[in-house]
Every structure is written in C-alpha cells, then in structure tokens.
Design a protein around this motif. Structure first.
Motif, mmCIF file in Angstrom:
data_model
loop_
_atom_site.group_PDB
_atom_site.id
_atom_site.type_symbol
_atom_site.label_atom_id
_atom_site.label_comp_id
_atom_site.label_asym_id
_atom_site.label_seq_id
_atom_site.Cartn_x
_atom_site.Cartn_y
_atom_site.Cartn_z
ATOM 1 N N ALA A 1 -14.499 -15.105 7.955
ATOM 2 C CA ALA A 1 -15.381 -15.882 7.190
ATOM 3 C C ALA A 1 -14.578 -16.696 6.208
ATOM 4 O O ALA A 1 -13.576 -16.265 5.623
ATOM 5 C CB ALA A 1 -16.637 -15.335 6.346
ATOM 6 N N VAL A 2 -15.144 -17.788 5.602
ATOM 7 C CA VAL A 2 -14.460 -18.746 4.586
ATOM 8 C C VAL A 2 -15.393 -19.492 3.752
ATOM 9 O O VAL A 2 -16.535 -19.762 4.171
ATOM 10 C CB VAL A 2 -13.470 -19.825 5.351
ATOM 11 N N THR A 3 -15.128 -19.838 2.609
ATOM 12 C CA THR A 3 -15.913 -20.562 1.550
ATOM 13 C C THR A 3 -15.000 -21.470 0.923
ATOM 14 O O THR A 3 -13.912 -21.727 1.205
ATOM 15 C CB THR A 3 -16.244 -19.774 0.468
ATOM 16 N N PHE A 4 -15.727 -22.753 0.595
ATOM 17 C CA PHE A 4 -14.837 -23.828 0.074
ATOM 18 C C PHE A 4 -15.309 -24.087 -1.409
ATOM 19 O O PHE A 4 -16.313 -23.877 -1.802
ATOM 20 C CB PHE A 4 -15.504 -25.198 1.028
ATOM 21 N N PRO A 5 -14.366 -24.886 -2.309
ATOM 22 C CA PRO A 5 -14.681 -25.385 -3.375
ATOM 23 C C PRO A 5 -15.784 -26.397 -3.290
ATOM 24 O O PRO A 5 -16.103 -26.991 -2.245
ATOM 25 C CB PRO A 5 -13.446 -25.795 -4.045
#
Length: 223
Positions: A12-16
């Motif tokens: 999984a990945v998140t973004f600013p």
C-alpha cells in the motif's frame, strides 16, 4: 518472438496533499533519498521501493492534475514505455537537466527508429524521444516501471503476446482477447517490466484531482 506482459501488485502507498505539483524524470539514488524540496514525497517513494535495492539512479515522475470527465490523466491506448535514456535528448542532442516544480511532465512523443545505438548490442532499437531524454526498447539490462496513484485511472494486461510496437511503443493494434485486464487500483504499488508490460490510462467518469507517481528503476524487474 513471444513476450510476457506482467503486472505485480505490491504494498500500500499514501500520498502528500494535492498541490498540483509536477516533476519529470528526476534522478536520485535510493540510499541518498530525494532532494530537500521534495522531502514530502519521501514516504511515498519509500513505500514504492520497499524490498527493492539498486545502486544505480532511479528516475521519478510526479503528476498531480485535475482530470476532466471522459479524459485520461496520462497516455491513453495500450502501449509499453521502454527504458529511460537520460543522457540523450531528442534527435541525439545533449539532454537538459531534468527539473522539478510546477512544470508539466513531458508528454509522450513518437518513437524514432534506428538500427543501432551507442554502447548497445547490434539490432533494432526503438527510441521514444522526449525533450528531457528518451525511452528506448532494445536488448539491454532490464528495467522496471513502478506506478502508484490516488485514483484508479490505469489498467495493465497480463499474458503472452507477439508482435512489435508501433510509433511511441504503441500496441493498440494488438488483439487483447487472450490477455487478462488488471485495473491498477488506487493506493497500491504496481510494478512491471518497462520493455514488455502492456498498460494504458483509462478515462475517468467525473472531474477528479489525481496524483500519479512513476519510478523507472534500471537493473530490477518484478519476478
């Protein structure tokens, strides 16, 4: 010759925060991290490179934009990217230094065909030329493309296929009936082979702010 198109879902990945930021093919090394002014992207890049260790430069593209209804965020049509050649600009001129900030990522350009290339084995080489460098498909070291987005707006195809790309790595002429379509869902890392993974941007139904991050990683491909 048969080729294998693959796509691997990783972590999984998140973004600013969405600010409309755009960066085009900025080189960095994993051990050194991103420049100070891109520090807010470091957690995203770390998640995308989890389990991947390479010493060579990696190339970062960030594209934050508002996608209009019925439009695609990036390149439509089934295609392959090819590997990145930062040292050669379009038509063989020296490449400008890649920059970052609020500049549009370079649009895709047509391929240029040449029978050989400096330091490359003899044989056909497809050169996908852009003003900051080139994407190339030929017989050289493997290279991955790693993608992540905040809104699902892309798909890849898995399976064997035959044939050569048209201009710009285009494979719109390919019969996809025997391949499985895989939507590249938001919030996950997706990895493929820059020379063989078939993929495309797909239209969005409504106006949507979207973040896309792509890494070109020479010397590694998913297995």
């Amino acid at each position: 010759m048969l080729k294998q198109s693959t796509i691997q879902q990783r972590g999984a990945v998140t973004f600013p925060e969405f600010t409309g930021e755009r960066v085009y093919m900025l080189p960095f090394r994993k051990a050194e991290g991103l420049p100070f002014d891109l520090a807010r992207w470091q957690p995203t890049v770390d998640a995308m490179l989890d389990g991947i260790d390479v010493a060579s430069p990696i190339y970062l593209m960030i594209d934050q934009g508002v996608v209009q209804p019925g439009a695609t965020h990036r390149r439509p049509g089934v295609h392959i990217d090819g590997y990145w050649r930062p040292e050669i600009a379009a038509h063989g001129q020296p490449a400008p230094r890649p920059g970052h900030g609020h500049q549009p990522p370079e649009p895709w350009r047509p391929h240029v065909f040449t029978s050989s290339w400096d330091h490359q084995p003899p044989g056909p080489t497809w050169v996908y030329a852009g003003s900051h460098g080139q994407h190339v498909t030929s017989r050289r070291q493997r290279e991955a493309i790693i993608l992540a987005s905040s809104v699902q707006g892309g798909a890849a195809w898995v399976g064997q296929y035959d044939g050569e790309p048209g201009e710009g790595g285009d494979f719109s002429h390919l019969d996809l009936a025997s391949l499985a379509e895989v939507p590249m869902g938001a919030g996950f890392v997706w990895a493929g082979d820059a020379m063989t993974t078939l993929h495309a941007s797909v239209p969005l139904a409504r106006a949507t702010p979207r973040t896309l991050v792509r890494l070109n990683v020479p010397g590694w491909v998913p297995t």
